[in-house]
Scaffold this motif. Sequence first.
Motif, mmCIF file in Angstrom:
data_model
loop_
_atom_site.group_PDB
_atom_site.id
_atom_site.type_symbol
_atom_site.label_atom_id
_atom_site.label_comp_id
_atom_site.label_asym_id
_atom_site.label_seq_id
_atom_site.Cartn_x
_atom_site.Cartn_y
_atom_site.Cartn_z
ATOM 1 N N VAL A 60 71.995 54.143 -8.143
ATOM 2 C CA VAL A 60 71.460 55.166 -8.862
ATOM 3 C C VAL A 60 72.625 55.960 -9.496
ATOM 4 C CG1 VAL A 60 70.055 57.329 -8.627
ATOM 5 C CG2 VAL A 60 69.540 55.569 -7.297
ATOM 6 N N LEU A 61 72.386 56.146 -10.803
ATOM 7 C CA LEU A 61 73.362 56.827 -11.574
ATOM 8 C C LEU A 61 73.078 58.316 -11.415
ATOM 9 C CD1 LEU A 61 75.504 56.977 -13.796
ATOM 10 C CD2 LEU A 61 73.527 57.116 -15.432
ATOM 11 N N ARG A 62 74.195 58.857 -11.170
ATOM 12 C CA ARG A 62 74.089 60.444 -10.654
ATOM 13 C C ARG A 62 75.163 61.111 -11.419
ATOM 14 N NH1 ARG A 62 73.782 62.383 -4.915
ATOM 15 N NH2 ARG A 62 75.745 63.054 -5.543
ATOM 16 N N TRP A 63 74.960 62.228 -12.164
ATOM 17 C CA TRP A 63 75.606 63.131 -12.848
ATOM 18 C C TRP A 63 76.258 64.310 -12.185
ATOM 19 C CZ3 TRP A 63 77.353 61.941 -17.758
ATOM 20 C CH2 TRP A 63 76.894 60.854 -18.366
ATOM 21 N N LEU A 64 77.586 64.757 -12.417
ATOM 22 C CA LEU A 64 77.956 65.878 -11.699
ATOM 23 C C LEU A 64 78.609 66.878 -12.892
ATOM 24 C CD1 LEU A 64 79.938 64.618 -8.720
ATOM 25 C CD2 LEU A 64 77.998 65.845 -8.550
ATOM 26 N N CYS A 65 78.202 68.135 -12.925
ATOM 27 C CA CYS A 65 78.670 69.229 -13.836
ATOM 28 C C CYS A 65 80.166 69.335 -13.604
ATOM 29 C CB CYS A 65 77.939 70.366 -13.833
ATOM 30 S SG CYS A 65 78.302 71.581 -12.256
ATOM 31 N N PRO A 66 80.903 69.892 -14.529
ATOM 32 C CA PRO A 66 82.333 70.118 -14.518
ATOM 33 C C PRO A 66 82.596 70.896 -13.284
ATOM 34 C CG PRO A 66 81.637 70.407 -16.594
ATOM 35 C CD PRO A 66 80.383 70.373 -15.903
ATOM 36 N N ASP A 67 81.927 71.936 -12.809
ATOM 37 C CA ASP A 67 82.240 72.670 -11.770
ATOM 38 C C ASP A 67 82.147 71.847 -10.259
ATOM 39 O OD1 ASP A 67 82.789 74.907 -13.549
ATOM 40 O OD2 ASP A 67 80.795 75.432 -13.093
ATOM 41 N N CYS A 68 80.992 71.093 -10.160
ATOM 42 C CA CYS A 68 81.055 70.340 -8.985
ATOM 43 C C CYS A 68 81.964 69.166 -8.925
ATOM 44 C CB CYS A 68 79.298 69.980 -8.944
ATOM 45 S SG CYS A 68 78.246 71.134 -8.468
ATOM 46 N N ALA A 69 82.168 68.436 -10.030
ATOM 47 C CA ALA A 69 83.111 67.338 -10.081
ATOM 48 C C ALA A 69 84.451 67.959 -9.609
ATOM 49 C CB ALA A 69 83.150 66.848 -11.669
ATOM 50 N N ARG A 70 84.910 69.232 -10.313
ATOM 51 C CA ARG A 70 86.112 69.612 -9.890
ATOM 52 C C ARG A 70 86.312 70.061 -8.276
ATOM 53 N NH1 ARG A 70 85.902 73.564 -13.254
ATOM 54 N NH2 ARG A 70 86.431 72.267 -14.910
ATOM 55 N N ALA A 71 85.288 70.576 -8.074
ATOM 56 C CA ALA A 71 85.452 71.015 -6.496
ATOM 57 C C ALA A 71 85.296 69.771 -5.628
ATOM 58 C CB ALA A 71 84.060 71.858 -6.124
ATOM 59 N N HIS A 72 84.718 68.839 -5.775
ATOM 60 C CA HIS A 72 84.600 67.391 -5.115
ATOM 61 C C HIS A 72 85.562 66.318 -5.590
ATOM 62 C CE1 HIS A 72 81.482 69.405 -2.604
ATOM 63 N NE2 HIS A 72 80.972 69.745 -3.542
ATOM 64 N N VAL A 73 86.389 66.609 -6.384
ATOM 65 C CA VAL A 73 87.179 65.457 -6.847
ATOM 66 C C VAL A 73 87.867 64.433 -5.723
ATOM 67 C CG1 VAL A 73 89.405 67.000 -7.162
ATOM 68 C CG2 VAL A 73 88.985 64.924 -8.720
ATOM 69 N N ARG A 74 88.223 65.207 -4.661
ATOM 70 C CA ARG A 74 88.981 64.373 -3.696
ATOM 71 C C ARG A 74 88.012 63.574 -2.794
ATOM 72 N NH1 ARG A 74 92.994 69.007 -1.624
ATOM 73 N NH2 ARG A 74 94.715 68.673 -3.015
ATOM 74 N N ASP A 75 86.754 64.031 -2.603
ATOM 75 C CA ASP A 75 85.640 63.435 -2.003
ATOM 76 C C ASP A 75 85.305 62.091 -2.903
ATOM 77 O OD1 ASP A 75 85.710 65.364 -0.052
ATOM 78 O OD2 ASP A 75 84.387 66.555 -1.233
ATOM 79 N N ILE A 76 85.288 62.485 -4.266
ATOM 80 C CA ILE A 76 84.813 61.478 -5.314
ATOM 81 C C ILE A 76 85.913 60.484 -5.203
ATOM 82 C CG2 ILE A 76 84.594 60.986 -7.620
ATOM 83 C CD1 ILE A 76 83.523 63.689 -8.061
ATOM 84 N N GLU A 77 87.187 60.865 -5.481
ATOM 85 C CA GLU A 77 88.175 59.760 -5.541
ATOM 86 C C GLU A 77 88.573 59.114 -4.062
ATOM 87 O OE1 GLU A 77 91.473 61.981 -6.748
ATOM 88 O OE2 GLU A 77 91.203 61.967 -8.790
ATOM 89 N N GLY A 78 88.087 59.704 -2.933
ATOM 90 C CA GLY A 78 88.232 59.034 -1.748
ATOM 91 C C GLY A 78 87.012 58.127 -1.248
ATOM 92 N N LYS A 79 86.086 58.294 -2.259
ATOM 93 C CA LYS A 79 84.855 57.415 -2.107
ATOM 94 C C LYS A 79 83.997 57.791 -0.868
ATOM 95 C CE LYS A 79 85.804 53.974 -5.439
ATOM 96 N NZ LYS A 79 85.515 54.230 -6.656
ATOM 97 N N LEU A 80 83.988 59.044 -0.427
ATOM 98 C CA LEU A 80 83.397 59.675 0.678
ATOM 99 C C LEU A 80 81.863 59.607 0.372
ATOM 100 C CD1 LEU A 80 85.632 62.478 2.166
ATOM 101 C CD2 LEU A 80 85.394 60.141 2.872
#
Length: 62
Positions: free
Chosen positions: A36-56
């Motif tokens: 499923v394609l999910r979008w994150l706003c800039p604020d949420c993406a910035r807040a969770h960048v480590r989670d995203i990069e770590g593929k958590l």
Amino acid sequence: MTGDGVVSCARCGRLRDPDGDPARNLAWAAEWDHGVLRWLCPDCARAHVRDIEGKLPTEYWG
């Protein structure tokens, strides 16, 4: 993305303003989560960048 083409943040529900600041609109992050394609706003993406990069999985995001 909603059925009418409006993009909303999967974390906070914020809507992307298609007539808003172009630089801010480009800062939205897209990811595939279980097919499923999910979008994150800039604020949420910035807040969770480590989670995203770590593929958590999103359920681990605090």
